[in-house]
Write a protein that holds these residues in place. Structure first.
Motif, mmCIF file in Angstrom:
data_model
loop_
_atom_site.group_PDB
_atom_site.id
_atom_site.type_symbol
_atom_site.label_atom_id
_atom_site.label_comp_id
_atom_site.label_asym_id
_atom_site.label_seq_id
_atom_site.Cartn_x
_atom_site.Cartn_y
_atom_site.Cartn_z
ATOM 1 N N PRO A 115 -10.262 38.673 15.585
ATOM 2 C CA PRO A 115 -9.704 37.440 16.161
ATOM 3 C C PRO A 115 -8.191 37.358 15.987
ATOM 4 O O PRO A 115 -7.623 37.912 15.049
ATOM 5 C CB PRO A 115 -10.399 36.335 15.367
ATOM 6 N N ARG A 116 -7.556 36.656 16.914
ATOM 7 C CA ARG A 116 -6.129 36.378 16.780
ATOM 8 C C ARG A 116 -5.912 35.476 15.566
ATOM 9 O O ARG A 116 -6.584 34.451 15.415
ATOM 10 C CB ARG A 116 -5.587 35.689 18.035
ATOM 11 N N THR B 256 2.443 38.574 17.897
ATOM 12 C CA THR B 256 2.483 37.822 19.156
ATOM 13 C C THR B 256 1.914 38.631 20.323
ATOM 14 O O THR B 256 1.821 38.105 21.439
ATOM 15 C CB THR B 256 3.925 37.407 19.477
ATOM 16 N N ALA B 257 1.569 39.883 20.089
ATOM 17 C CA ALA B 257 0.982 40.737 21.135
ATOM 18 C C ALA B 257 -0.327 41.310 20.585
ATOM 19 O O ALA B 257 -0.450 42.503 20.315
ATOM 20 C CB ALA B 257 1.946 41.848 21.543
ATOM 21 N N HIS B 258 -1.296 40.448 20.407
ATOM 22 C CA HIS B 258 -2.546 40.794 19.730
ATOM 23 C C HIS B 258 -3.307 41.905 20.455
ATOM 24 O O HIS B 258 -3.388 41.924 21.678
ATOM 25 C CB HIS B 258 -3.428 39.551 19.637
ATOM 26 N N HIS B 259 -3.863 42.815 19.664
ATOM 27 C CA HIS B 259 -4.696 43.897 20.176
ATOM 28 C C HIS B 259 -6.137 43.606 19.756
ATOM 29 O O HIS B 259 -6.417 43.458 18.566
ATOM 30 C CB HIS B 259 -4.210 45.225 19.592
ATOM 31 N N GLY B 260 -7.043 43.536 20.722
ATOM 32 C CA GLY B 260 -8.390 43.059 20.444
ATOM 33 C C GLY B 260 -9.381 44.100 19.955
ATOM 34 O O GLY B 260 -10.587 43.914 20.115
ATOM 35 N N TYR B 261 -8.914 45.171 19.338
ATOM 36 C CA TYR B 261 -9.810 46.219 18.827
ATOM 37 C C TYR B 261 -10.809 45.608 17.841
ATOM 38 O O TYR B 261 -10.460 44.767 17.011
ATOM 39 C CB TYR B 261 -8.968 47.291 18.129
ATOM 40 N N LEU C 27 -14.579 32.460 16.732
ATOM 41 C CA LEU C 27 -15.492 33.506 17.205
ATOM 42 C C LEU C 27 -16.116 33.129 18.540
ATOM 43 O O LEU C 27 -16.407 34.003 19.371
ATOM 44 C CB LEU C 27 -16.571 33.767 16.159
ATOM 45 N N SER C 28 -16.298 31.838 18.766
ATOM 46 C CA SER C 28 -16.878 31.411 20.045
ATOM 47 C C SER C 28 -15.989 31.804 21.218
ATOM 48 O O SER C 28 -16.487 32.121 22.308
ATOM 49 C CB SER C 28 -17.093 29.898 20.042
ATOM 50 N N ALA C 29 -14.676 31.811 21.006
ATOM 51 C CA ALA C 29 -13.758 32.210 22.079
ATOM 52 C C ALA C 29 -13.868 33.706 22.348
ATOM 53 O O ALA C 29 -13.767 34.143 23.505
ATOM 54 C CB ALA C 29 -12.325 31.844 21.706
ATOM 55 N N ILE C 30 -14.076 34.488 21.301
ATOM 56 C CA ILE C 30 -14.257 35.933 21.494
ATOM 57 C C ILE C 30 -15.517 36.189 22.317
ATOM 58 O O ILE C 30 -15.525 37.008 23.249
ATOM 59 C CB ILE C 30 -14.336 36.649 20.134
ATOM 60 N N VAL C 31 -16.578 35.476 21.997
ATOM 61 C CA VAL C 31 -17.828 35.629 22.745
ATOM 62 C C VAL C 31 -17.628 35.207 24.200
ATOM 63 O O VAL C 31 -18.070 35.890 25.134
ATOM 64 C CB VAL C 31 -18.951 34.804 22.092
ATOM 65 N N ALA C 32 -16.929 34.102 24.413
ATOM 66 C CA ALA C 32 -16.705 33.625 25.780
ATOM 67 C C ALA C 32 -15.892 34.627 26.585
ATOM 68 O O ALA C 32 -16.208 34.902 27.753
ATOM 69 C CB ALA C 32 -15.993 32.269 25.745
ATOM 70 N N GLU C 33 -14.845 35.199 25.980
ATOM 71 C CA GLU C 33 -14.009 36.174 26.687
ATOM 72 C C GLU C 33 -14.768 37.469 26.962
ATOM 73 O O GLU C 33 -14.375 38.248 27.831
ATOM 74 C CB GLU C 33 -12.758 36.463 25.873
ATOM 75 N N ALA C 34 -15.833 37.710 26.201
ATOM 76 C CA ALA C 34 -16.626 38.934 26.385
ATOM 77 C C ALA C 34 -17.812 38.709 27.319
ATOM 78 O O ALA C 34 -18.768 39.491 27.310
ATOM 79 C CB ALA C 34 -17.102 39.441 25.036
#
Length: 446
Positions: A404-405, A395-400, A430-437
């Motif tokens: 993805p969550r 519940t406390a994801h680390h984005g290393y 993966l699209s959300a990871i790209v958007a957040e980056a």
């Protein structure tokens, strides 16, 4: 006996859930999923409620507010709210989650050592209880209350300075903790007495002396200091100005077995021994438990992708690592986790135990959930389950590595043993990871 029976039924539900996850294809498209046992969460909430109800006079006011940071998932907050548990929030984001779950303002408490004017203004407008962390924040609240009267109960957090537990980083009642007004510092007690005398609308006191690694007697000592200060403030005021004590949470969790120890009943017994008047009914009570309500009911389930041997020791490479068990990876001595092996069909794996490492997918050598752990030798396609991870882990994801969550599913098991899964949080695309980056602004730095 009751605790043993519950642990046995919880382990049975877990085994059935793992088997069902394999059969129903939860790991077919994603190599990592997380599960929450809703019956277990309900049982823990019931145990908490009963422990206090059994110790208090009938009708004594008590609010159990779940520490949202432990498991910030809206369906979890909604589930707990349905059984009478509110929310303790420590940020604007956590307050937004509590509101999305439909938790009433009067069942919500705002804590944080760094509340902004906007956060305070929103809480006071909604009627949410606020615990001021320090004198500067209290003066900020003075101005807000003068400008717009509020129905919010307001109190001050104290640091009883009773000492550290086994994990320094989680010990909130040390001599130099960043939290609250340091009660034993020169002049602090006198300042608190004046602060309450000058503000008749201060009606609460708060402390949080517990956490993982803190023994029950030390937690109880901090609560005893809170109770004594409330009595002193009320005696000086000549009336019952402080009417509610927020005693925090921090009941430790047992990570070494399925047994749920210490229990809420043991916690209450320790408080009654330290501060008998706490349960007289003279004060309303607020608790802020988090880990102890959900940790034992979370499970990380990951597929073994490859196995190898290095230096003569087998290594199982899985998809569960630092992103879902950050504390264990960086501080394994303080946060050891069990590893439960299953075969590809979700059946408990048997065989001669072999020392082996269970590794995660991240690109650094220390991404290990277990080192030289005695387990039946794992093979590609097997499953590893990591229990006790329902709070502060997945519940406390680390984005290393931009991992993805994972998806989170709640599960229930009916009387016939059938398992039903309900989506709690979808896997992060993966699209959300790209958007957040910053994916929408690729040329921003050219």
């Amino acid at each position: 006996m009751a605790a043993d029976t519950h642990a046995q039924s919880a382990s049975t539900r877990r085994d059935r859930a793992v088997r069902a996850a394999a059969r129903q294809g939860l790991l077919d498209t994603e190599p990592l999923v997380c599960l929450l046992d809703t019956a277990g969460i309900r049982a823990s909430a019931g145990a908490l409620t009963r422990a206090f109800a059994d110790a208090l006079p009938a009708g004594a006011p008590v609010l159990h507010a779940f520490a949202v940071k432990a498991c910030p998932l809206v369906p979890v907050l909604r589930l707990l709210s349905s059984v009478g548990v509110g929310c303790e929030v420590a940020s604007a984001g956590e307050l937004a989650l509590a509101r999305a779950a439909g938790v009433a303002p009067e069942h919500t408490v705002l804590d944080s050592p760094a509340k902004t004017p906007a956060e305070l203004r929103e809480a006071l407008a909604l009627g949410i209880a606020v615990n001021a962390d320090n004198g500067q924040e209290l003066r900020r609240i003075d101005a807000l209350v003068a400008a717009a009267p509020t129905r919010s109960p307001i109190g001050v957090r104290i640091n009883p300075q009773t000492g550290a537990g086994a994990i320094d980083a989680l010990s909130t009642a040390t001599a130099t903790s960043k939290f609250g007004v340091p009660l034993r510092d020169p002049g602090a007690r006198e300042w608190l007495l004046r602060a309450y005398a000058d503000r008749p609308w201060l009606t609460r006191l708060h402390t949080h002396s517990g956490s993982q690694g803190v023994p029950l007697p030390l937690i109880a000592e901090g609560v005893r200091e809170l109770y004594a200060l409330a009595e002193e403030i009320n005696a000086a005021a000549g009336r019952r100005q402080v009417d509610t004590l927020d005693i925090g949470g921090g009941l430790p969790v047992n990570f070494s077995s399925d047994a749920e120890t210490p229990t809420y009943a043991q916690y209450v017994a320790a408080l009654r021994a330290a501060a008998p008047g706490l349960f007289s009914g003279a004060y309303g009570l607020v608790t802020e438990f988090g880990r102890s309500l959900t940790a034992k009911h979370g499970l990380v389930l990951a597929r073994v992708e490859y196995t190898k041997a290095t230096g003569g020791r087998p290594i199982a490479l899985t998809h569960a690592g630092v992103q879902v068990a950050t504390r264990t990876v960086y501080a394994p001595a303080a946060w050891p986790l069990r590893i439960l092996p299953y075969d590809a069909k979700g059946l408990p794996k048997t065989g001669t135990p072999v020392p082996q490492d269970v590794a995660g997918p991240a690109c650094f050598a220390g991404d290990l959930l277990a080192t030289a752990r005695e387990l039946p030798e794992l093979a590609p396609g097997d499953l590893v389950a990591v229990p006790d991870t329902g709070a502060y882990f997945f519940t406390a994801h680390h984005g290393y590595n931009s991992l993805p969550r994972p998806a989170v599913h709640g599960f229930t098991v009916d009387a016939a043993g059938a398992v039903r899964f309900a989506p709690v949080r979808p896997a992060q695309p993966l699209s959300a990871i790209v958007a957040e980056a910053g994916g929408a602004n690729p040329d921003a730095l050219l």
